[in-house]
Design a protein around this motif. Structure first.
Motif, PDB file in Angstrom:
ATOM      1  N   ASP A 124       0.851  -1.187   0.000  1.00  0.00           N
ATOM      2  CA  ASP A 124       0.000   0.000   0.000  1.00  0.00           C
ATOM      3  C   ASP A 124       0.893   1.246   0.000  1.00  0.00           C
ATOM      4  N   LEU A 125       0.946   1.916  -1.127  1.00  0.00           N
ATOM      5  CA  LEU A 125       1.787   3.108  -1.264  1.00  0.00           C
ATOM      6  C   LEU A 125       0.991   4.400  -1.139  1.00  0.00           C
ATOM      7  N   SER A 126      -0.292   4.295  -0.912  1.00  0.00           N
ATOM      8  CA  SER A 126      -1.128   5.489  -0.802  1.00  0.00           C
ATOM      9  C   SER A 126      -0.652   6.385   0.344  1.00  0.00           C
ATOM     10  N   GLY A 127      -0.384   7.640   0.002  1.00  0.00           N
ATOM     11  CA  GLY A 127       0.044   8.608   1.006  1.00  0.00           C
ATOM     12  C   GLY A 127       1.481   8.478   1.441  1.00  0.00           C
ATOM     13  N   ARG A 128       2.227   7.566   0.844  1.00  0.00           N
ATOM     14  CA  ARG A 128       3.620   7.355   1.260  1.00  0.00           C
ATOM     15  C   ARG A 128       4.561   8.296   0.495  1.00  0.00           C
ATOM     16  N   HIS A 129       5.849   8.232   0.843  1.00  0.00           N
ATOM     17  CA  HIS A 129       6.867   9.097   0.244  1.00  0.00           C
ATOM     18  C   HIS A 129       7.826   8.251  -0.579  1.00  0.00           C
ATOM     19  N   ALA A 130       8.002   8.610  -1.849  1.00  0.00           N
ATOM     20  CA  ALA A 130       8.925   7.902  -2.740  1.00  0.00           C
ATOM     21  C   ALA A 130      10.023   8.837  -3.207  1.00  0.00           C
ATOM     22  N   ILE A 131      11.238   8.308  -3.300  1.00  0.00           N
ATOM     23  CA  ILE A 131      12.371   9.028  -3.882  1.00  0.00           C
ATOM     24  C   ILE A 131      12.687   8.370  -5.220  1.00  0.00           C
ATOM     25  N   ILE A 132      12.772   9.176  -6.267  1.00  0.00           N
ATOM     26  CA  ILE A 132      13.094   8.670  -7.602  1.00  0.00           C
ATOM     27  C   ILE A 132      14.404   9.309  -8.050  1.00  0.00           C
ATOM     28  N   GLY A 136      14.481  10.718 -16.668  1.00  0.00           N
ATOM     29  CA  GLY A 136      14.367  10.321 -18.068  1.00  0.00           C
ATOM     30  C   GLY A 136      13.131   9.485 -18.334  1.00  0.00           C
ATOM     31  N   GLY A 137      13.204   8.676 -19.406  1.00  0.00           N
ATOM     32  CA  GLY A 137      12.052   7.882 -19.811  1.00  0.00           C
ATOM     33  C   GLY A 137      11.619   6.870 -18.775  1.00  0.00           C
ATOM     34  N   ALA A 138      12.572   6.222 -18.127  1.00  0.00           N
ATOM     35  CA  ALA A 138      12.214   5.234 -17.105  1.00  0.00           C
ATOM     36  C   ALA A 138      11.520   5.914 -15.930  1.00  0.00           C
ATOM     37  N   ALA A 139      11.989   7.092 -15.553  1.00  0.00           N
ATOM     38  CA  ALA A 139      11.366   7.818 -14.451  1.00  0.00           C
ATOM     39  C   ALA A 139       9.933   8.193 -14.790  1.00  0.00           C
ATOM     40  N   ARG A 140       9.668   8.516 -16.049  1.00  0.00           N
ATOM     41  CA  ARG A 140       8.303   8.871 -16.452  1.00  0.00           C
ATOM     42  C   ARG A 140       7.351   7.708 -16.219  1.00  0.00           C
ATOM     43  N   ALA A 141       7.782   6.489 -16.574  1.00  0.00           N
ATOM     44  CA  ALA A 141       6.929   5.319 -16.357  1.00  0.00           C
ATOM     45  C   ALA A 141       6.702   5.083 -14.866  1.00  0.00           C
ATOM     46  N   VAL A 142       7.743   5.287 -14.074  1.00  0.00           N
ATOM     47  CA  VAL A 142       7.624   5.117 -12.622  1.00  0.00           C
ATOM     48  C   VAL A 142       6.652   6.133 -12.042  1.00  0.00           C
ATOM     49  N   LEU A 143       6.787   7.391 -12.445  1.00  0.00           N
ATOM     50  CA  LEU A 143       5.909   8.441 -11.933  1.00  0.00           C
ATOM     51  C   LEU A 143       4.458   8.190 -12.333  1.00  0.00           C
ATOM     52  N   PHE A 144       4.246   7.748 -13.554  1.00  0.00           N
ATOM     53  CA  PHE A 144       2.887   7.428 -13.997  1.00  0.00           C
ATOM     54  C   PHE A 144       2.279   6.346 -13.109  1.00  0.00           C
ATOM     55  N   ALA A 145       3.047   5.291 -12.833  1.00  0.00           N
ATOM     56  CA  ALA A 145       2.545   4.206 -11.995  1.00  0.00           C
ATOM     57  C   ALA A 145       2.251   4.683 -10.582  1.00  0.00           C
ATOM     58  N   LEU A 146       3.136   5.485 -10.024  1.00  0.00           N
ATOM     59  CA  LEU A 146       2.938   5.956  -8.653  1.00  0.00           C
ATOM     60  C   LEU A 146       1.741   6.892  -8.545  1.00  0.00           C
ATOM     61  N   LYS A 147       1.480   7.657  -9.595  1.00  0.00           N
ATOM     62  CA  LYS A 147       0.297   8.517  -9.587  1.00  0.00           C
ATOM     63  C   LYS A 147      -0.976   7.678  -9.483  1.00  0.00           C
ATOM     64  N   GLN A 148      -0.979   6.522 -10.157  1.00  0.00           N
ATOM     65  CA  GLN A 148      -2.180   5.680 -10.162  1.00  0.00           C
ATOM     66  C   GLN A 148      -2.487   5.103  -8.782  1.00  0.00           C
ATOM     67  N   VAL A 149      -1.472   4.982  -7.931  1.00  0.00           N
ATOM     68  CA  VAL A 149      -1.698   4.392  -6.603  1.00  0.00           C
ATOM     69  C   VAL A 149      -1.697   5.457  -5.505  1.00  0.00           C
ATOM     70  N   ASP A 150      -1.850   6.711  -5.914  1.00  0.00           N
ATOM     71  CA  ASP A 150      -2.008   7.819  -4.962  1.00  0.00           C
ATOM     72  C   ASP A 150      -0.828   7.965  -4.011  1.00  0.00           C
ATOM     73  N   ILE A 151       0.375   7.915  -4.568  1.00  0.00           N
ATOM     74  CA  ILE A 151       1.550   8.178  -3.748  1.00  0.00           C
ATOM     75  C   ILE A 151       1.402   9.566  -3.121  1.00  0.00           C
ATOM     76  N   GLY A 152       1.844   9.705  -1.879  1.00  0.00           N
ATOM     77  CA  GLY A 152       1.643  10.969  -1.186  1.00  0.00           C
ATOM     78  C   GLY A 152       2.607  12.059  -1.593  1.00  0.00           C
ATOM     79  N   LYS A 153       3.893  11.705  -1.717  1.00  0.00           N
ATOM     80  CA  LYS A 153       4.919  12.694  -2.031  1.00  0.00           C
ATOM     81  C   LYS A 153       6.021  12.031  -2.825  1.00  0.00           C
ATOM     82  N   VAL A 154       6.590  12.778  -3.765  1.00  0.00           N
ATOM     83  CA  VAL A 154       7.717  12.291  -4.562  1.00  0.00           C
ATOM     84  C   VAL A 154       8.858  13.288  -4.475  1.00  0.00           C
TER      85      VAL A 154
END
Length: 286
Positions: A124-132, A136-154
């Motif tokens: 459960d990553l909702s509301g959590r904090h992620a460091i990326i 580049g392109g790989a980061a874009r895919a990661v950010l898209f995925a994290l947005k879908q699971v309601d990450i709290g902060k990046v």
């Protein structure tokens, strides 16, 4: 690698790029085709930028062609030649898979986001904090995925602060941007989406992981070498880790089902055998 049961005139899919000899996709898809007993083939095809349109036109007319994976330098350019039903151009900015649509046209998608998220799906990553790390392109895919699971902060660590800020804005994510050499803040997930740590790439990651939460996850998208310095440090700190082969296999699994109409085998022995083959292939390429 190809399925020995396949014929040259039977169903097939491909991976295209320039160069293409380094791709592990034929090994991955060939392994699943063989395990499932599907009489089909998966090939690597060298396609230069000036050949891209002609390649797609020819394959569209071939009834045996099921689609292709797309690697550099075609991930953005290919969107100019096929339909984009999921609007991956806006959502992620690049496509890595071409498949046949129901009307026999060609459509683009990006399986990287799904491949990245698969091993995290039970967390459960909702509301959590992620460091990326990286923007580049790989980061874009990661950010898209994290947005879908309601990450709290990046928190994005990037060489180009303006580019990184733009990505946070594009994906509607709350967070901040730091230089690549900045100390890591406290967080629940750390993802290396940069080439740092990759074999043959100048530069490495020497990070202090002490502020990460005890139950945090360290995820390195680099898979050559499989045991990166970052993952080694995370294991020493007794943190949960996910290696780059996990995402590579995960994104391929989504494409495989699009191409051949069946999910990959849900069998631990088959999965372990695939990883063993991939590690052997990486050793040969070293």
């Amino acid at each position: 690698m190809t399925n020995q049961a396949a014929t040259k005139t039977g169903p097939y899919a491909e991976v295209i790029g320039d160069p293409i000899a380094q791709s592990l996709s034929p090994l991955i898809h060939g392994h699943w085709l063989e395990a499932l007993g599907i009489a089909a083939d998966y090939r690597a095809k060298h396609v230069t930028p000036d050949q891209l349109q002609g390649y797609l036109e020819a394959r569209k007319e071939d009834p045996n062609w099921r689609g292709c994976n797309v690697t550099l330098p075609h991930k953005l350019a290919i969107l100019d030649h096929v339909a984009d039903p999921g609007d991956v151009r806006s959502a992620i900015g690049a496509a890595n898979t071409i498949f046949r649509l129901e009307d026999d046209g060609l459509g683009a998608t990006n399986t990287d986001a799904g491949g990245f998220y698969t091993p995290l799906s039970a967390t459960d990553l909702s509301g959590r904090h992620a460091i990326i790390l990286g923007a580049g392109g790989a980061a874009r895919a990661v950010l898209f995925a994290l947005k879908q699971v309601d990450i709290g902060k990046v928190t994005l660590l990037a060489r180009s602060p303006l580019k990184a800020l733009g990505l946070l804005g594009q994906f509607g994510l709350s967070g901040d941007v730091l230089p690549m050499d900045a100390p890591l803040p406290a967080a629940d997930l750390l993802v290396n989406a940069s080439p740092l740590g990759m074999k043959g790439f100048d530069g490495n990651l020497d990070l202090d992981l002490s502020k990460l939460a005890p139950d945090s996850i360290v995820y390195d998208l680099v898979y050559n070498p499989l045991e990166t310095p970052l993952l080694g440090a995370a294991r020493q700190a007794q943190l949960e880790t996910i290696d780059g082969l996990t995402m590579l296999i995960g994104q391929a699994a989504i494409a495989f089902e699009l191409f051949f109409g069946q999910p990959v085998p849900d069998d631990a022995a088959i999965a372990q055998a695939l990883r063993k083959k991939l590690l052997a292939a990486l050793d040969q390429k070293s």
